[in-house]
Each structure stands twice: as C-alpha cells, then as structure tokens.
Scaffold this motif. Structure first.
Motif, PDB file in Angstrom:
ATOM      1  N   ASP A  20       0.830  -1.200   0.000  1.00  0.00           N
ATOM      2  CA  ASP A  20       0.000   0.000   0.000  1.00  0.00           C
ATOM      3  C   ASP A  20       0.869   1.255   0.000  1.00  0.00           C
ATOM      4  OD1 ASP A  20      -1.809   2.047   0.429  1.00  0.00           O
ATOM      5  OD2 ASP A  20      -2.976   0.919   1.896  1.00  0.00           O
ATOM      6  N   LYS A  21       0.838   1.967  -1.097  1.00  0.00           N
ATOM      7  CA  LYS A  21       1.592   3.215  -1.235  1.00  0.00           C
ATOM      8  C   LYS A  21       0.655   4.402  -1.387  1.00  0.00           C
ATOM      9  CE  LYS A  21       5.493   0.839  -3.302  1.00  0.00           C
ATOM     10  NZ  LYS A  21       6.344   0.715  -4.491  1.00  0.00           N
ATOM     11  N   THR A  22      -0.573   4.259  -0.902  1.00  0.00           N
ATOM     12  CA  THR A  22      -1.546   5.334  -1.074  1.00  0.00           C
ATOM     13  C   THR A  22      -1.227   6.560  -0.236  1.00  0.00           C
ATOM     14  OG1 THR A  22      -3.046   4.298   0.541  1.00  0.00           O
ATOM     15  CG2 THR A  22      -3.421   3.811  -1.803  1.00  0.00           C
ATOM     16  N   ASN A  23      -0.286   6.468   0.694  1.00  0.00           N
ATOM     17  CA  ASN A  23       0.138   7.667   1.427  1.00  0.00           C
ATOM     18  C   ASN A  23       0.812   8.669   0.491  1.00  0.00           C
ATOM     19  OD1 ASN A  23      -0.933   6.840   3.860  1.00  0.00           O
ATOM     20  ND2 ASN A  23       0.963   5.889   4.532  1.00  0.00           N
ATOM     21  N   LEU A  24       1.240   8.203  -0.679  1.00  0.00           N
ATOM     22  CA  LEU A  24       1.779   9.112  -1.690  1.00  0.00           C
ATOM     23  C   LEU A  24       0.726  10.145  -2.097  1.00  0.00           C
ATOM     24  CD1 LEU A  24       3.952   9.958  -3.770  1.00  0.00           C
ATOM     25  CD2 LEU A  24       3.045   8.173  -5.279  1.00  0.00           C
ATOM     26  N   ILE A  25      -0.536   9.758  -2.057  1.00  0.00           N
ATOM     27  CA  ILE A  25      -1.630  10.675  -2.394  1.00  0.00           C
ATOM     28  C   ILE A  25      -1.626  11.867  -1.435  1.00  0.00           C
ATOM     29  CG2 ILE A  25      -4.150  10.915  -2.459  1.00  0.00           C
ATOM     30  CD1 ILE A  25      -4.166   7.891  -3.347  1.00  0.00           C
ATOM     31  N   ILE A  26      -1.405  11.608  -0.160  1.00  0.00           N
ATOM     32  CA  ILE A  26      -1.347  12.676   0.843  1.00  0.00           C
ATOM     33  C   ILE A  26      -0.162  13.591   0.554  1.00  0.00           C
ATOM     34  CG2 ILE A  26      -1.077  13.170   3.302  1.00  0.00           C
ATOM     35  CD1 ILE A  26      -2.508  10.386   3.733  1.00  0.00           C
ATOM     36  N   ASP A  27       0.961  12.999   0.164  1.00  0.00           N
ATOM     37  CA  ASP A  27       2.128  13.814  -0.199  1.00  0.00           C
ATOM     38  C   ASP A  27       1.802  14.732  -1.369  1.00  0.00           C
ATOM     39  OD1 ASP A  27       3.600  12.532   1.770  1.00  0.00           O
ATOM     40  OD2 ASP A  27       4.611  11.173   0.363  1.00  0.00           O
ATOM     41  N   VAL A  28       1.120  14.203  -2.363  1.00  0.00           N
ATOM     42  CA  VAL A  28       0.753  15.006  -3.527  1.00  0.00           C
ATOM     43  C   VAL A  28      -0.181  16.145  -3.124  1.00  0.00           C
ATOM     44  CG1 VAL A  28      -0.540  14.956  -5.712  1.00  0.00           C
ATOM     45  CG2 VAL A  28       1.138  13.173  -5.203  1.00  0.00           C
ATOM     46  N   LEU A  29      -1.121  15.852  -2.242  1.00  0.00           N
ATOM     47  CA  LEU A  29      -2.058  16.890  -1.803  1.00  0.00           C
ATOM     48  C   LEU A  29      -1.390  17.972  -0.960  1.00  0.00           C
ATOM     49  CD1 LEU A  29      -5.108  14.637  -0.887  1.00  0.00           C
ATOM     50  CD2 LEU A  29      -4.996  16.305  -2.749  1.00  0.00           C
ATOM     51  N   ASN A  30      -0.337  17.623  -0.259  1.00  0.00           N
ATOM     52  CA  ASN A  30       0.313  18.563   0.655  1.00  0.00           C
ATOM     53  C   ASN A  30       1.467  19.340   0.045  1.00  0.00           C
ATOM     54  OD1 ASN A  30      -1.410  17.930   2.776  1.00  0.00           O
ATOM     55  ND2 ASN A  30      -0.111  16.261   3.480  1.00  0.00           N
ATOM     56  N   GLU A  31       1.888  18.986  -1.142  1.00  0.00           N
ATOM     57  CA  GLU A  31       3.050  19.626  -1.753  1.00  0.00           C
ATOM     58  C   GLU A  31       2.658  20.347  -3.040  1.00  0.00           C
ATOM     59  OE1 GLU A  31       5.964  19.693  -0.252  1.00  0.00           O
ATOM     60  OE2 GLU A  31       5.305  18.340   1.337  1.00  0.00           O
ATOM     61  N   GLN A  32       3.435  21.347  -3.410  1.00  0.00           N
ATOM     62  CA  GLN A  32       3.204  22.020  -4.687  1.00  0.00           C
ATOM     63  C   GLN A  32       3.787  21.206  -5.834  1.00  0.00           C
ATOM     64  OE1 GLN A  32       4.745  25.980  -4.445  1.00  0.00           O
ATOM     65  NE2 GLN A  32       2.916  26.754  -3.449  1.00  0.00           N
TER      66      GLN A  32
ATOM     67  N   LEU B  98      -2.289   7.214  -8.694  1.00  0.00           N
ATOM     68  CA  LEU B  98      -2.663   8.620  -8.580  1.00  0.00           C
ATOM     69  C   LEU B  98      -3.748   8.972  -9.597  1.00  0.00           C
ATOM     70  CD1 LEU B  98       0.853  10.238  -8.067  1.00  0.00           C
ATOM     71  CD2 LEU B  98      -0.954   9.990  -6.351  1.00  0.00           C
ATOM     72  N   TYR B  99      -3.612   8.451 -10.798  1.00  0.00           N
ATOM     73  CA  TYR B  99      -4.624   8.708 -11.827  1.00  0.00           C
ATOM     74  C   TYR B  99      -5.992   8.201 -11.382  1.00  0.00           C
ATOM     75  CZ  TYR B  99      -7.387   8.365 -16.034  1.00  0.00           C
ATOM     76  OH  TYR B  99      -8.412   8.482 -16.936  1.00  0.00           O
ATOM     77  N   TYR B 100      -6.066   6.964 -10.924  1.00  0.00           N
ATOM     78  CA  TYR B 100      -7.360   6.405 -10.519  1.00  0.00           C
ATOM     79  C   TYR B 100      -7.945   7.128  -9.309  1.00  0.00           C
ATOM     80  CZ  TYR B 100      -7.243   2.577 -13.820  1.00  0.00           C
ATOM     81  OH  TYR B 100      -7.255   1.845 -14.982  1.00  0.00           O
ATOM     82  N   PHE B 101      -7.096   7.689  -8.477  1.00  0.00           N
ATOM     83  CA  PHE B 101      -7.602   8.414  -7.311  1.00  0.00           C
ATOM     84  C   PHE B 101      -8.138   9.792  -7.697  1.00  0.00           C
ATOM     85  CE2 PHE B 101      -7.452  11.139  -3.605  1.00  0.00           C
ATOM     86  CZ  PHE B 101      -8.100  10.350  -2.665  1.00  0.00           C
ATOM     87  N   PHE B 102      -7.392  10.546  -8.489  1.00  0.00           N
ATOM     88  CA  PHE B 102      -7.745  11.940  -8.760  1.00  0.00           C
ATOM     89  C   PHE B 102      -8.667  12.136  -9.971  1.00  0.00           C
ATOM     90  CE2 PHE B 102      -3.777  12.689  -6.321  1.00  0.00           C
ATOM     91  CZ  PHE B 102      -4.329  13.490  -5.336  1.00  0.00           C
ATOM     92  N   SER B 103      -8.630  11.239 -10.947  1.00  0.00           N
ATOM     93  CA  SER B 103      -9.320  11.481 -12.213  1.00  0.00           C
ATOM     94  C   SER B 103     -10.834  11.517 -12.084  1.00  0.00           C
ATOM     95  CB  SER B 103      -8.939  10.410 -13.235  1.00  0.00           C
ATOM     96  OG  SER B 103      -9.652  10.645 -14.440  1.00  0.00           O
ATOM     97  N   ILE B 104     -11.398  12.576 -12.613  1.00  0.00           N
ATOM     98  CA  ILE B 104     -12.854  12.741 -12.643  1.00  0.00           C
ATOM     99  C   ILE B 104     -13.503  11.681 -13.534  1.00  0.00           C
ATOM    100  CG2 ILE B 104     -12.937  14.361 -14.585  1.00  0.00           C
ATOM    101  CD1 ILE B 104     -14.923  16.006 -12.816  1.00  0.00           C
ATOM    102  N   LYS B 105     -12.718  11.095 -14.414  1.00  0.00           N
ATOM    103  CA  LYS B 105     -13.233  10.077 -15.335  1.00  0.00           C
ATOM    104  C   LYS B 105     -13.224   8.673 -14.730  1.00  0.00           C
ATOM    105  CE  LYS B 105     -12.275  12.471 -19.562  1.00  0.00           C
ATOM    106  NZ  LYS B 105     -12.191  12.241 -20.982  1.00  0.00           N
TER     107      LYS B 105
END
Length: 163
Positions: A23-35, A54-61
């Motif tokens: 599980d590397k989903t904590n990378l999502i938190i890093d993306v949200l917290n960094e520029q 990241l694509y499957y998490f963020f993508s509106i599609k």
C-alpha cells in the motif's frame, strides 16, 4: 491464492486481480500537501504503478473505480477523500520513448500528445474554450503539430482542462 504481480503496471488491474500490493496510497497525501512532487526511482521500482494509482484516485473520469481504494490506507483519511475523482487528470508514461533517432523520438512524443488529447475530446465542445484554443486542441487530436509546438503542448492541454 494471491497473485504475485510480476510486471503489472496498472493499479486497477492489480487490485481487481487481488494481487499482492504494498500500500503506497500515502503518496496521495504527499501530492495533496506539496506544490511539486518529483518521483525518482530506479528502473522496475513501481513508478508507473504509482502514477496509475494517482490517476485512478484523482481522475474525474474514474469515479466508477473509487472502490479500488476501499481497504487501503487512504480510505481512512477523510480530508484526502474529498479530492477523490475531482480533477481532470493527465496520465502519460514516457517509458516507451526508446526510438533510435531524434526524428523517431519526436514522432513518438507527438503520438503521446495525440493520445493524451484524445482522452479529453469533450474539450472540443466546450463553451469555455476560445475557437483558437479549440483549433489548437484539434491539431493535437489529429496529430498535426510541428516539432516546435511540442514544447507547449502539455502546458496547453493542462490549461484547457483547467479552464
């Protein structure tokens, strides 16, 4: 018996096949917290798999695939879940950019831009884009861009999606 995922680079495929997954989903938190997040890893170190996640998490599609994260660490972070499937998301991989000449490499990158644009054909019907922006976007879709136009292609597509 769980599958040992050798060579699987698609997050959805890995979860749907119930393969072993670190599980590397904590990378999502890093993306949200960094520029800016710069991911460097050696070859075969799950860069493409992480970008797919990241694509499957963020993508509106990918709203119908939100279930992929149900039992992973990120599902416990209510703040992060507010951003799930909320953004137009560009996912490209340059791992196949292995052509033998500059000209072939440029043609391959034009194909990458073309495929990227084809994922967002709805922009051609947008009331927000100017006619000149739609015309440029159509050039990306039709793979009719010149080498000097490649420099700004990803920026332009991102800008059009932002609008």
């Amino acid at each position: 018996m769980k599958l040992i995922p050798t060579g699987i680079e698609n997050f959805k495929e890995m979860i749907d096949k119930n393969a072993y997954y670190v599980d590397k989903t904590n990378l999502i938190i890093d993306v949200l917290n960094e520029q800016v997040v710069f991911c460097t890893r050696p070859r075969r170190f799950s860069k493409t798999l992480n970008m797919s996640m990241l694509y499957y998490f963020f993508s509106i599609k990918e709203k119908e695939n939100a279930y992929l994260f149900d039992y992973l660490n990120i599902s416990k972070n209510k703040n992060a879940l507010k951003d799930q499937n909320k953004y137009p998301t560009i996912f490209i991989s340059l791992k196949d950019m292995t052509k033998s000449s500059y000209e072939k490499q440029m043609n391959r990158f034009k194909e990458v831009i073309c495929l990227c644009a084809k994922n967002f054909l709805e922009l051609l019907n947008s009331d927000i884009l100017l006619d000149s922006e739609k015309k440029l976007f159509q050039k990306y879709v039709d793979n009719e861009i010149q080498d000097n136009e490649l420099e700004s292609a990803l920026f332009n597509i991102s800008y059009f999606l932002y609008k």
